[in-house]
Design a protein around this motif. Sequence first.
Motif, PDB file in Angstrom:
ATOM      1  N   ALA A 239      -9.627  28.577 -23.300  1.00 59.80           N
ATOM      2  CA  ALA A 239      -9.585  29.782 -22.464  1.00 59.80           C
ATOM      3  C   ALA A 239     -10.526  30.851 -23.005  1.00 59.80           C
ATOM      4  CB  ALA A 239      -8.161  30.323 -22.411  1.00 59.80           C
TER       5      ALA A 239
ATOM      6  N   ALA B 115       1.003  29.024 -20.018  1.00 55.39           N
ATOM      7  CA  ALA B 115       0.495  30.305 -19.504  1.00 55.39           C
ATOM      8  C   ALA B 115       0.240  31.284 -20.642  1.00 55.39           C
ATOM      9  CB  ALA B 115       1.490  30.899 -18.513  1.00 55.39           C
TER      10      ALA B 115
ATOM     11  N   ARG C 299      -7.763  21.505 -17.128  1.00 50.61           N
ATOM     12  CA  ARG C 299      -6.685  21.871 -18.043  1.00 50.61           C
ATOM     13  C   ARG C 299      -6.402  20.757 -19.045  1.00 50.61           C
ATOM     14  NH1 ARG C 299      -1.790  23.796 -14.751  1.00 50.61           N
ATOM     15  NH2 ARG C 299      -2.758  22.697 -13.000  1.00 50.61           N
TER      16      ARG C 299
ATOM     17  N   TYR D  30      -3.700  35.844 -15.531  1.00 48.19           N
ATOM     18  CA  TYR D  30      -3.484  34.406 -15.393  1.00 48.19           C
ATOM     19  C   TYR D  30      -2.225  34.215 -14.577  1.00 48.19           C
ATOM     20  CZ  TYR D  30      -2.331  29.569 -16.504  1.00 48.19           C
ATOM     21  OH  TYR D  30      -2.023  28.236 -16.407  1.00 48.19           O
TER      22      TYR D  30
ATOM     23  N   MET E 102      -7.683  34.096 -23.149  1.00 50.80           N
ATOM     24  CA  MET E 102      -8.493  34.980 -22.308  1.00 50.80           C
ATOM     25  C   MET E 102      -8.705  36.329 -22.986  1.00 50.80           C
ATOM     26  SD  MET E 102      -6.786  34.244 -18.589  1.00 50.80           S
ATOM     27  CE  MET E 102      -7.808  35.432 -17.705  1.00 50.80           C
TER      28      MET E 102
ATOM     29  N   PHE F 125      -7.601  33.786 -13.868  1.00 47.70           N
ATOM     30  CA  PHE F 125      -7.572  32.337 -14.079  1.00 47.70           C
ATOM     31  C   PHE F 125      -6.343  31.806 -13.341  1.00 47.70           C
ATOM     32  CE2 PHE F 125     -10.135  31.510 -18.230  1.00 47.70           C
ATOM     33  CZ  PHE F 125     -11.214  32.194 -17.693  1.00 47.70           C
TER      34      PHE F 125
ATOM     35  N   TRP G 153      -3.025  30.394 -22.327  1.00 44.78           N
ATOM     36  CA  TRP G 153      -4.181  30.814 -21.529  1.00 44.78           C
ATOM     37  C   TRP G 153      -4.389  32.325 -21.623  1.00 44.78           C
ATOM     38  CZ3 TRP G 153      -8.045  28.200 -19.418  1.00 44.78           C
ATOM     39  CH2 TRP G 153      -7.894  26.820 -19.205  1.00 44.78           C
ATOM     40  N   GLU G 154      -3.307  33.068 -21.543  1.00 40.54           N
ATOM     41  CA  GLU G 154      -3.422  34.532 -21.597  1.00 40.54           C
ATOM     42  C   GLU G 154      -3.950  34.995 -22.950  1.00 40.54           C
ATOM     43  OE1 GLU G 154       0.493  35.738 -20.575  1.00 40.54           O
ATOM     44  OE2 GLU G 154       0.180  35.543 -18.411  1.00 40.54           O
TER      45      GLU G 154
END
Length: 503
Positions: A128, A172, A116, A7, A179, A160, A175-176
Amino acid sequence: MNVQISYGARSADSAAADAVIRFVCKSELKAAEPIIQPPMDEALRVLYAKGLFKAEAEQTEIISTLGLYPAAHIIFAGYEADRGATGLRLAAASAAKALKKLRADSVQVLLSDRLRETAASLGTAFAASALMEGLLLALHTRHPLKREQSERFMLKEVAFVPYRTAGSAADAALWERGMARGKLHAEGVGYARDLTNLPGNELTPERLAFLAEELAREHDLEIEVIDEWSAAEQQMGGLLGVGQGSINPPRMIVIHYRGDENSEQAWGLIGKGVTFDTGGISLKRAEGMQEMISDMGGAAAVLGAIRVIAELKPAMNVIAVIPAAENMPSDRAFKPGDVLRMMSGHTVEVVNTDAEGRLVLADGLTTAITRGATKLVDVATLTGNVMAALGIEATGAVTNNEELFKQVQAAADSAGERIWQLPAYPEYKKQLRSNAADLKNSGGRYAGAITGGLFIGHFAEGLPWVHLDIGGTAWLDMSRGWEPKGATGVMVRTLVELIVQRE
């Protein structure tokens, strides 16, 4: 899945990606705001004006950039924000199928401000995870056994990338994390699918036990495999009765995950592991019998879930139990009219040897209880009758505890897997009364999914219990959404959500 995930800001050299995915909603097409790049935007809006691309769910459009954009292809995938996580999974799944057409090994997923915002409203990490699940699960299909074995198509890299405005460091991190979790979920489902798709001559009860031992060893889990001799000592009459007609003896597999040594509470997850079901003496019809390799879909779901649980390490205790047997007709097979004494001590009159899953599950529940389980969830391809009620759209559920069912329902909603509760009125139990034993193993055709579930619930010993009948959802004749033709791996993610519970 060896796919590398990342990401962050878009690389200056976007040509490193074989394709770019841009999720688009209808409102973006109607507005004058930029989508990706003027020439590409104009081409997409022309298609929209002609009604060829409407940004509807599961609709994609592949546009070759012809050197006007660093990547060779852009995949526009429609999504419906009001469908929540399911809308994101479907959009990602449709994009994945387009990637497969392009044979794209690496992909950048552009995350627009609108997307988002949708993710933030759902929970960024959760959204995510949903996107990653849809992307990877749609790519995972059955790998046939052929003389000239080809490699299964797999993505190598997924990035991403925030598009137009960058997010914060905290954003971030969410999201990580999402994922990574989505990738784990997809791996668990893929594991379950691959197990279920194995032919019956390869996946015998003994082989299933061996694979469970490999899984336990890989994740440092405690495992106990009970063979036919130990099963006899423990009086597992249901498991032994079903398995006695086959040359491949049954196994009772018990895996312990200990996430909280200070707690006496433990989830019992029990998965039906009939590795092939002919129906026994009550023989099934020949048409479609080859699909009975899927009769261990419940076992696969439990093993796939325990694989993910072991990776995520929640502060919970889980006892996974797999009663594994092969139901075959032979001179040794159990037969209608037999009376079996179960591990619990209850006796069962066998009126139909094709109602075998509930017999092995009865001993499975007792095994879980004797090992310390305090609440029980069983997963089984139990009946064809559930398809008469719900088709292939939903898993049927029977319970003795509404609070536990609400937890399971909430987990299923998070996973995007549909569950529908069936009634469990006391009158249904009358259909299981027997003149020869404590109860009989079939209440007849009417309300068969309900009475089959209630038979299993008889062995819950009053503990909170939910039965999930995946007879219509474990195996598909054609693909849909993120589920392929063949084994679906259904209920893996529901079980994980139930145990781990998302943030």
